[in-house]
Structures are given as C-alpha cells and as structure tokens.
Design an enzyme around this catalytic site. Structure first.
Site, PDB file in Angstrom:
ATOM      1  N   LYS A   1     -15.821 -28.979 -11.029  1.00 44.30           N
ATOM      2  CA  LYS A   1     -16.759 -30.035 -11.462  1.00 44.30           C
ATOM      3  C   LYS A   1     -18.099 -29.524 -11.988  1.00 44.30           C
ATOM      4  O   LYS A   1     -18.807 -30.250 -12.683  1.00 44.30           O
ATOM      5  CB  LYS A   1     -17.038 -30.977 -10.275  1.00 44.30           C
ATOM      6  CG  LYS A   1     -15.839 -31.816  -9.884  1.00 44.30           C
ATOM      7  CD  LYS A   1     -15.432 -32.756 -10.995  1.00 44.30           C
ATOM      8  CE  LYS A   1     -13.964 -33.121 -10.901  1.00 44.30           C
ATOM      9  NZ  LYS A   1     -13.343 -33.337 -12.192  1.00 44.30           N
TER      10      LYS A   1
ATOM     11  N   TYR B   1      -3.342 -24.642  -6.661  1.00 44.72           N
ATOM     12  CA  TYR B   1      -4.324 -24.639  -5.562  1.00 44.72           C
ATOM     13  C   TYR B   1      -3.533 -24.479  -4.269  1.00 44.72           C
ATOM     14  O   TYR B   1      -2.678 -25.319  -3.968  1.00 44.72           O
ATOM     15  CB  TYR B   1      -5.093 -25.961  -5.515  1.00 44.72           C
ATOM     16  CG  TYR B   1      -6.071 -26.177  -6.641  1.00 44.72           C
ATOM     17  CD1 TYR B   1      -5.648 -26.611  -7.886  1.00 44.72           C
ATOM     18  CD2 TYR B   1      -7.434 -25.943  -6.454  1.00 44.72           C
ATOM     19  CE1 TYR B   1      -6.557 -26.820  -8.930  1.00 44.72           C
ATOM     20  CE2 TYR B   1      -8.352 -26.153  -7.489  1.00 44.72           C
ATOM     21  CZ  TYR B   1      -7.901 -26.582  -8.724  1.00 44.72           C
ATOM     22  OH  TYR B   1      -8.797 -26.790  -9.758  1.00 44.72           O
TER      23      TYR B   1
ATOM     24  N   TYR C   1      -9.955 -35.595 -10.634  1.00 41.41           N
ATOM     25  CA  TYR C   1      -9.801 -34.262 -11.227  1.00 41.41           C
ATOM     26  C   TYR C   1     -10.009 -34.305 -12.746  1.00 41.41           C
ATOM     27  O   TYR C   1     -10.667 -33.448 -13.320  1.00 41.41           O
ATOM     28  CB  TYR C   1      -8.417 -33.703 -10.894  1.00 41.41           C
ATOM     29  CG  TYR C   1      -8.299 -32.208 -11.160  1.00 41.41           C
ATOM     30  CD1 TYR C   1      -7.796 -31.735 -12.366  1.00 41.41           C
ATOM     31  CD2 TYR C   1      -8.721 -31.278 -10.207  1.00 41.41           C
ATOM     32  CE1 TYR C   1      -7.710 -30.367 -12.622  1.00 41.41           C
ATOM     33  CE2 TYR C   1      -8.634 -29.913 -10.457  1.00 41.41           C
ATOM     34  CZ  TYR C   1      -8.129 -29.469 -11.669  1.00 41.41           C
ATOM     35  OH  TYR C   1      -8.060 -28.109 -11.929  1.00 41.41           O
TER      36      TYR C   1
ATOM     37  N   PRO D   1     -16.647 -24.711  -6.494  1.00 39.97           N
ATOM     38  CA  PRO D   1     -15.789 -24.802  -7.686  1.00 39.97           C
ATOM     39  C   PRO D   1     -14.385 -25.338  -7.405  1.00 39.97           C
ATOM     40  O   PRO D   1     -13.605 -25.512  -8.323  1.00 39.97           O
ATOM     41  CB  PRO D   1     -15.739 -23.371  -8.201  1.00 39.97           C
ATOM     42  CG  PRO D   1     -16.233 -22.525  -7.104  1.00 39.97           C
ATOM     43  CD  PRO D   1     -17.061 -23.351  -6.207  1.00 39.97           C
TER      44      PRO D   1
ATOM     45  N   HIS E   1      -3.700 -29.324 -20.146  1.00 36.38           N
ATOM     46  CA  HIS E   1      -2.904 -29.321 -18.913  1.00 36.38           C
ATOM     47  C   HIS E   1      -2.693 -30.757 -18.445  1.00 36.38           C
ATOM     48  O   HIS E   1      -3.656 -31.478 -18.198  1.00 36.38           O
ATOM     49  CB  HIS E   1      -3.629 -28.529 -17.820  1.00 36.38           C
ATOM     50  CG  HIS E   1      -3.492 -27.050 -17.968  1.00 36.38           C
ATOM     51  ND1 HIS E   1      -3.593 -26.188 -16.914  1.00 36.38           N
ATOM     52  CD2 HIS E   1      -3.245 -26.284 -19.057  1.00 36.38           C
ATOM     53  CE1 HIS E   1      -3.397 -24.948 -17.336  1.00 36.38           C
ATOM     54  NE2 HIS E   1      -3.205 -24.991 -18.638  1.00 36.38           N
TER      55      HIS E   1
HETATM   56  P1  FAS Z   1     -26.508 -22.428 -15.854  1.00 32.32           P
HETATM   57  O1  FAS Z   1     -26.885 -21.756 -14.560  1.00 32.32           O
HETATM   58  O2  FAS Z   1     -25.192 -22.130 -16.478  1.00 32.32           O
HETATM   59  O3  FAS Z   1     -27.598 -22.065 -16.969  1.00 32.32           O
HETATM   60  C1  FAS Z   1     -28.963 -22.001 -16.630  1.00 32.32           C
HETATM   61  C2  FAS Z   1     -29.639 -21.081 -17.633  1.00 32.32           C
HETATM   62  O4  FAS Z   1     -31.041 -21.091 -17.368  1.00 32.32           O
HETATM   63  C3  FAS Z   1     -29.170 -19.633 -17.493  1.00 32.32           C
HETATM   64  O5  FAS Z   1     -28.788 -19.138 -18.756  1.00 32.32           O
HETATM   65  C4  FAS Z   1     -30.395 -18.906 -16.931  1.00 32.32           C
HETATM   66  O6  FAS Z   1     -30.499 -17.585 -17.433  1.00 32.32           O
HETATM   67  C5  FAS Z   1     -31.532 -19.773 -17.433  1.00 32.32           C
HETATM   68  N1  FAS Z   1     -32.731 -19.712 -16.590  1.00 32.32           N
HETATM   69  C6  FAS Z   1     -32.802 -19.679 -15.243  1.00 32.32           C
HETATM   70  N2  FAS Z   1     -34.091 -19.646 -14.839  1.00 32.32           N
HETATM   71  C7  FAS Z   1     -34.859 -19.661 -15.983  1.00 32.32           C
HETATM   72  C8  FAS Z   1     -36.246 -19.646 -16.228  1.00 32.32           C
HETATM   73  N3  FAS Z   1     -37.124 -19.616 -15.215  1.00 32.32           N
HETATM   74  N4  FAS Z   1     -36.685 -19.667 -17.518  1.00 32.32           N
HETATM   75  C9  FAS Z   1     -35.782 -19.726 -18.543  1.00 32.32           C
HETATM   76  N5  FAS Z   1     -34.445 -19.734 -18.368  1.00 32.32           N
HETATM   77  C10 FAS Z   1     -33.993 -19.708 -17.097  1.00 32.32           C
HETATM   78  N6  FAS Z   1     -18.062 -24.484 -12.421  1.00 32.32           N
HETATM   79  C11 FAS Z   1     -16.812 -24.947 -12.627  1.00 32.32           C
HETATM   80  O7  FAS Z   1     -16.651 -26.106 -13.040  1.00 32.32           O
HETATM   81  N7  FAS Z   1     -15.710 -24.136 -12.374  1.00 32.32           N
HETATM   82  C12 FAS Z   1     -15.860 -22.837 -11.953  1.00 32.32           C
HETATM   83  O8  FAS Z   1     -14.886 -22.124 -11.760  1.00 32.32           O
HETATM   84  C13 FAS Z   1     -17.161 -22.312 -11.736  1.00 32.32           C
HETATM   85  N8  FAS Z   1     -17.340 -21.005 -11.340  1.00 32.32           N
HETATM   86  C14 FAS Z   1     -18.623 -20.556 -11.132  1.00 32.32           C
HETATM   87  C15 FAS Z   1     -18.862 -19.223 -10.701  1.00 32.32           C
HETATM   88  C16 FAS Z   1     -20.175 -18.776 -10.477  1.00 32.32           C
HETATM   89  C17 FAS Z   1     -20.414 -17.347 -10.009  1.00 32.32           C
HETATM   90  C18 FAS Z   1     -21.267 -19.641 -10.648  1.00 32.32           C
HETATM   91  C19 FAS Z   1     -22.686 -19.182 -10.354  1.00 32.32           C
HETATM   92  C20 FAS Z   1     -21.040 -20.944 -11.072  1.00 32.32           C
HETATM   93  C21 FAS Z   1     -19.720 -21.409 -11.323  1.00 32.32           C
HETATM   94  N9  FAS Z   1     -19.477 -22.704 -11.777  1.00 32.32           N
HETATM   95  C22 FAS Z   1     -18.230 -23.189 -11.991  1.00 32.32           C
HETATM   96  C23 FAS Z   1     -20.553 -23.600 -12.010  1.00 32.32           C
HETATM   97  C24 FAS Z   1     -21.140 -23.303 -13.375  1.00 32.32           C
HETATM   98  O9  FAS Z   1     -20.143 -23.351 -14.340  1.00 32.32           O
HETATM   99  C25 FAS Z   1     -22.266 -24.273 -13.599  1.00 32.32           C
HETATM  100  O10 FAS Z   1     -21.924 -25.581 -13.180  1.00 32.32           O
HETATM  101  C26 FAS Z   1     -22.720 -24.329 -15.039  1.00 32.32           C
HETATM  102  O11 FAS Z   1     -23.038 -23.031 -15.442  1.00 32.32           O
HETATM  103  C27 FAS Z   1     -23.915 -25.278 -15.089  1.00 32.32           C
HETATM  104  O12 FAS Z   1     -24.518 -25.126 -16.315  1.00 32.32           O
HETATM  105  P2  FAS Z   1     -26.129 -25.228 -16.427  1.00 32.32           P
HETATM  106  O13 FAS Z   1     -26.588 -26.403 -15.669  1.00 32.32           O
HETATM  107  O14 FAS Z   1     -26.426 -25.106 -17.870  1.00 32.32           O
HETATM  108  O15 FAS Z   1     -26.697 -23.976 -15.594  1.00 32.32           O
HETATM  109  C1  PHB Z   2     -11.263 -21.212 -13.260  1.00 32.07           C
HETATM  110  O1  PHB Z   2     -10.325 -21.106 -14.059  1.00 32.07           O
HETATM  111  O2  PHB Z   2     -12.230 -20.406 -13.224  1.00 32.07           O
HETATM  112  C2  PHB Z   2     -11.262 -22.356 -12.272  1.00 32.07           C
HETATM  113  C3  PHB Z   2     -10.327 -23.368 -12.422  1.00 32.07           C
HETATM  114  C4  PHB Z   2     -10.326 -24.431 -11.517  1.00 32.07           C
HETATM  115  C5  PHB Z   2     -11.250 -24.443 -10.480  1.00 32.07           C
HETATM  116  C6  PHB Z   2     -12.179 -23.417 -10.330  1.00 32.07           C
HETATM  117  C7  PHB Z   2     -12.182 -22.363 -11.226  1.00 32.07           C
HETATM  118  O3  PHB Z   2     -11.240 -25.473  -9.585  1.00 32.07           O
END
Ligand code: FAS
Ligand code: PHB
Length: 392
Positions: free
Chosen positions: A296, A200, A384, A292, A72
C-alpha cells in the site's frame, strides 16, 4: 525566485504532483536532496493499484507501464505449506499491475525533464519558513549557495525522515504508531519468478513473499528478527530458508541464483494527523507509513497526490478552496483503511516473538476461513486492488 507550489522531495509523490500541476500550468519547483541517480536506484515498491495506474496515465507516463507492467488477476496465499488462490479479477473486476517503483520514478523524471519541469536535485538544508503567512518561502542550499523561493503552498513529499513534518509545531499534530517486532530481508535475483502471481506465505518459521519485477528478475522476502543483519544471510542460507517457508510446489520448482540486491527493512504503521498545517500539506510517507505486507505504501502516496492535486487545481483555476480544506480529512479516510488492511495482513502472516499456540490457531483459522469463504476473499480482494478514491 517565486513559484506557486514548492514540492519538497522528488520521490514518486513529489514527481507525480509536479507533473500533474505542470499539466495545468500551475508553476512549481521540486527540491530533492539526493541526486537523480540515487532516487532512481532505490529498490522499493512493486505492486500498483488500479487507481495508481489511472493517475500515471493522467500524468502521461503509462506507455512503458502498459508495455512492460505485468497485469495480475490473482494472488496466492499459503499456510501449513499449501497454497490457495484469491481471484482478484473475479471478485472485484479489477487487477493489480507489477511494475517497480524504480521504473515509475524513471518515467516521471524523464517526462518532467523533457517538458522542462523544474527539479532541483542535491538541494541541501531545505527549510519551509513562514508557513501559512502571505509571504511563505522555502530556503535551501545548492553547491554551497543559499537560495530562497517565495511560494503560495508547500507540498511535503519528503518521506518519513523528511523535514516537512518536523516543522509543524508538535502540539498541533497527533501521531499514531505501531512498530512491528521483525523486519523483511529482501533480495533481487536475475532468475525467473517461481510463479506468475505473487505468493504470501504464513509459516512456523515466519512470513515469506515471492514477487517479481519482470520475466527474469525475481523479488523475494523473508521475515527476519529485528536484530538480524544482512551479513548473516549469504545467498545459500537465504534460498534454503525461503524454500522452507514457501508452499511445497513452489519450493520444489524455484530457480535460485546470485542476489543482485539484498537489504533488511523495518516494519511500522505510522500516521500523522492532520496532514496539513496552514499552507503546508504532507503527502505520502511524510504523513504515513504502512508495513509493505499489503503493498500500500506507494499507492497511498498516489491517492494523497490525487486529493492534493484536485485541491490545488480548484484553488488556482476556480478560486475555490473547499477541496484544499478537505484534503487532510479525505486523504486520512483512505489512509486509515489501508493502515488497517496492512496491519491485518501483517498480523495474519507473520510470526510474532511472543506468539502463543492460541495465536497460531487464530492465524490458521483466519486463513482457513479465507480459503473457504467468498465473502472473506472479497474483503481481502477489494482492499488489495485498492479502495476507490472517495470524491471530495
Ligand atoms: P519517498 O520516501 O519515496 O520520497 C521522499 C523523497 O524526499 C526522497 O527522494 C528523499 O530523498 C527526499 N527527501 C527526504 N528528506 C528531504 C529533505 N529534507 N529535503 C529534500 N528532499 C528530501 N511500498 C510498497 O507499496 N511496497 C513495497 O514493497 C515497499 N517496499 C519498501 C521498502 C523500503 C526499504 C522502504 C523504505 C519503503 C518501501 N515501500 C514499499 C514504501 C515506499 O514505496 C513508499 O511508500 C514510497 O516511496 C512513498 O513515496 P514518497 O511519499 O514519495 O516518499
Ligand atoms: C514487491 O514486489 O516488492 C512487493 C510486492 C508485494 C508486497 C510487498 C512488496 O506486498
């Protein structure tokens, strides 16, 4: 059992760190509490920064990303029901790639398994112990059997609700937090995206975002109140509200369909300082959370991995600990810039419950300034696409 680095958490940051260390023959074990299917089934991030792409390429998992990811070169912003484009490519000579976090974790799991990496799923009661002492170790249960792994370092890649941050004595850390008074209701639908780039939207009813995963899988979000429940939003109500908030051209052309996933996520900004305690290093969501709005979260987790991997590689290959000692300072410098950007995007696009007419005028003038100023657009664009990874 003994290894060099125990990685707690098999999400994107833990998997990527494990893969990079293995490429340097630095022995490591990933302890993940959920099953592989559970981890891969999470619908999370969608937009990958330039730096993230390069790190995935270094890890040898860019083939599918190159074939299936969507490059993009711009995004659309809208307010007062009209939109304007931010030309990311022209302003920064960089682009972003739309490729779901689900796919990133699938690709990483696959290559780690193929190259005989060591991921232990369904690891229960994981607990780092004697952190910072010569004989550090991590205990965990698997199928009810107690296990102990001696290690040099522990990488806490276990997300916001993980155990790693919790084992650090509270008097040794400072936390900074902002909880936003709203959430995001997100849906996935097997429909063509309303536009080839993201939209957005700032609207009097609240924020909306149009995104996608591929040519027939759209991802949409609308801002909801904190006490809202998914059950109160059937598809018909969701589509009607989304159409109200998107710019007129999009709302008239959108193709709707049944949702295949629907969930509400809360929004917060959170930072834990420092990001390490002796030989325990916090990575990604274990150390920081962003709303989100700036796309980032996942990307910051990757830049943390960049800094920690560099430090561990220098430790084992050159017996040099300078980068490890610098890890928290360097990672936090980039984290706070992304926290600021995500906070700014969130305050500019969302309707706050106590928002006054003055606040709405400020948002409108912010967006009018963006629409008419290349300088203002350049600031947004360089944040961005992702600020550079500062050299240690
Ligand atoms: P993660 O949370 O992905 O991974 C942590 C891992 O540790 C998990 O698999 C968990 O099961 C495991 N774990 C936890 N406790 C443990 C324990 N005690 N023992 C062993 N394992 C354990 N980011 C964006 O950039 N754009 C988005 O649109 C976006 N949407 C999101 C929507 C939701 C609902 C959430 C919750 C987050 C969103 N995020 C988004 C942020 C997300 O993408 C995180 O930044 C990303 O998953 C971070 O990756 P990790 O740091 O690896 O953590
Ligand atoms: C998504 O595609 O899930 C998405 C994209 C941009 C954002 C947040 C979520 O800022």
């Amino acid at each position: 059992m003994r290894t060099k680095v125990v990685i707690i958490g098999g999400g994107p940051s833990g998997l990527l760190l494990s893969r990079l260390l293995s490429l340097e023959n630095i022995d490591n074990v990933v302890l993940e509490k959920q099953s592989r299917e559970h981890v891969q089934g999470r619908i999370r991030a969608g937009v990958l920064e330039n730096g993230t792409i390069e790190m995935l390429r270094l890890a040898g998992v860019s083939k599918r990303l190159d074939n299936e990811g969507f490059k993009h070169n711009g995004i659309e912003l809208s307010f007062k029901n009209h939109g304007f484009r931010i030309d990311l490519k022209k302003l920064t000579d960089k682009h972003v790639t739309v490729y779901g976090q689900t796919e990133v974790t699938k690709d990483l799991y696959e290559i780690i398994e193929k190259e005989n990496g060591n991921i232990i799923n369904c690891a229960e009661d994981v607990l780092p112990q004697k952190v910072g002492e010569i004989n550090s170790f991590v205990t965990f249960k698997k199928n009810g059997i107690e296990n102990k792994i001696m290690c040099d370092f522990v990488a806490g890649c276990d997300g916001y609700h993980g155990i790693s941050r919790k084992v650090i004595p509270e008097n040794l850390i400072n936390v900074f937090e902002r909880i936003y008074p709203f959430g995001w209701l997100g849906i996935l639908s097997e429909t063509p995206p309303v536009k080839e780039e993201l939209i957005y939207a700032n609207h009097g009813n609240g924020f909306a975002l149009a995104s996608m995963r591929n040519n027939n899988l759209s991802r949409y979000y609308i801002q909801t109140s904190l006490d809202d429940r998914v059950e109160a939003w059937d598809d018909k109500r969701f589509w009607e509200e989304l159409k109200r908030r998107l710019p007129i051209e999009a709302s008239e052309s959108i193709i709707t369909g049944p949702s295949i996933e629907k969930s509400i996520a809360p929004l917060r900004s959170f930072v834990c300082e420092p990001m390490n305690w002796n030989n325990l290093f916090l990575v990604g969501d274990a150390a920081h959370i962003v709303p989100p709005t700036g796309a980032k979260g996942l990307n910051l987790a990757v830049s943390d991995v960049y800094y920690l991997f560099k430090g561990l590689k220098k430790h084992y290959l050159f017996n040099d600990d300078k980068d490890l000692k610098n890890y928290s300072t360097k990672a936090l410098s980039r984290v706070w810039k992304a926290i600021r950007f995500s906070w700014w995007m969130t305050t500019t696009f969302h309707k706050f419950p106590e928002q006054t007419s003055f606040d709405q005028r400020i948002q409108d003038s912010e967006l009018e300034y963006l629409e008419n100023s290349i300088a203002s657009q350049t600031v947004l664009a360089e944040n961005y696409v992702g600020l550079p990874y500062e050299e240690l």
